[in-house]
Design an enzyme around this catalytic site. Sequence first.
Site, PDB file in Angstrom:
ATOM      1  N   GLY A  76     -32.417   6.754  59.025  1.00 25.84           N
ATOM      2  CA  GLY A  76     -31.083   6.333  58.601  1.00 25.84           C
ATOM      3  C   GLY A  76     -30.020   6.424  59.665  1.00 25.84           C
ATOM      4  N   ASP A 226     -29.641  10.650  89.949  1.00 22.60           N
ATOM      5  CA  ASP A 226     -30.462  10.022  88.906  1.00 22.60           C
ATOM      6  C   ASP A 226     -31.925  10.461  89.036  1.00 22.60           C
ATOM      7  OD1 ASP A 226     -31.889   8.244  87.309  1.00 22.60           O
ATOM      8  OD2 ASP A 226     -31.042   6.430  88.209  1.00 22.60           O
ATOM      9  N   HIS A 398     -34.277   2.088  88.187  1.00 27.71           N
ATOM     10  CA  HIS A 398     -34.052   3.430  88.726  1.00 27.71           C
ATOM     11  C   HIS A 398     -34.971   3.704  89.914  1.00 27.71           C
ATOM     12  CE1 HIS A 398     -31.547   4.566  85.241  1.00 27.71           C
ATOM     13  NE2 HIS A 398     -32.358   3.752  84.586  1.00 27.71           N
TER      14      HIS A 398
END
EC number: 3.1.-.-
Length: 578
Positions: A76, A226, A398
């Site tokens: 949900g 990163d 990346h």
Amino acid sequence: MNDIPNRSPNQRGPRKRRMRPKPTGPVILAKPSEHVEIIPLGGMGEIGKNMFAFRYHDEILVVDGGLAFPEEHMPGVDLLIPRIDYLLEHQELIKGWVLTHGHEDHIGALPFIMPQLPRVPVYGAKLTLGLVKGKLEEFGLRAGDFNFKEVSPDERIQIGRFFVVDLFRMTHSIPDNSGMIIHTPIGKIVHTGDFKLDPTPIDGKTSHLAKIAQAGAEGVLLLIADSTNAERPGITPSESEIAKGLDAIIGKAKGRIFVTTFASHIHRIQSVITAAEKYGRKVAMEGRSMLKFSRIAHELGYMSVRDRIYTLDEINHLPDEQVLVLSTGSQGQPEAALSRLAFGGHAKFALKPGDTVILSSSPIPGNEEAVNRVINQLYRLGTYVYYPPTYRVHASGHASQEELKIILNLTNPKFFLPWHGENRQQTNFKWLAESMGHPPQQTLIVENGARVKLTADSISVDGQVPAGVLYVDGLGVGDITDEILEDRQHMAAEGVVVIAALVSREAPTVQIVSKGFVKAGERLLSEVRNLVFEAIHTGVREKKRLEVIRDDIYYPVKKFLRKATGRDPVIIPMVIEG
């Protein structure tokens, strides 16, 4: 070069020594004991929800504000956004906001977050701000109510008195992507943003590594980088290689072609459109987000279309060899276009043998099963299916290990903070940094909410601020708790039994409804009714309160059903007085 005048040697004056311009960082110098606080509010130990707060004295710089997508155990829930209790508590200190690029995991939470905070300047490149403004419009917010400042991906920005931000372009899977050098009174912080070092990007705009190298030569106190592909050896393939692979598949396909990728992957969408036009195919798009992103990119000049984008109705009756549909659904989402095509739920198209389907993306961690389910169904339909890594139709945005080494060498940081990855990726990046010839003095792996204290000589975790996730469910933000999710999981696993009881001395009545529970026989329901009537009669006779009668129904029924069926459904007794 045309801008250099022609002179003979004897016309030239004495050669002047060229001086390298010094960066105009903050003019306020720090005392040796002072520090910068770096507080990740999202993006640590996870892919998504990227957000940082940098604080020096009474000023805060905010970077990004992204979302994440729910996992399978969150029924949900639509979206996940970072908690910003810390920013709300200290909102009068916020002096500026910088956005690195336009992906959802960096800007997707802004419509929920920005209205709660002061209207400080929000800096971003043209495409980034275009996408942000489009998102705000979706939520009925006016972009003009916020203080947006358009900058180039290589601009210098003054934030308050203490922060100067030098942006630098980095190649990624979306245009206008930047990293940043944050000049602070105690030293330079390099934040790479999302990146890979693509030597041949689709738009020809390569990473500006000279800025990083200059910062490294002058001294980098901290690198934040990163970690997404820190486990992956080698170099991430160029986007141009993927464009060639897509061109080859599209060129040889005989039937209709359906391509799915991330809606924000502007470079990939451009490659597909270019190949389609080359081979005489009309391009249509399916999926609200893809249509929105492409419209904004086209209006701002980041996407070129020689012909135009057609509607599904316009291409539905064309010969198969002239049709190409770009759609959402690369992550196997049940309601997205690709899943509806695969499972026969699409209103305008039905896949057939001979069609070609290209999944030009990799599954986000947690979505592997959903994507595999779609791929298997596509094979059952007799379509030709192309997907990574079996086919070269996708490259990550990346950096892999060799590119990460380049950044480590260029910056040569004193301290290091791996970011944008799960714990295993951050840890592998830490090990990679420690294997370098000149490793950082210290590398920290931290969690969201960590209060990282950075001085000129040390880095440490100095406490924790409230952090975590807010669940977005429909129009509700934060009103879904972990306890509610546990209830939903319980109902999904065991089912629910609802008992409606009218308490009356003369004629009590009972109705029982079960959903997701065992197929109850008459004997089982009869036993449950007997337990309920017994509780009602006892309650009426002893003049018990309704809430006590409700408990007298709940516990015996729960015990009986567990013994009779071995199941533990959610039991909801509703008791009213008649």
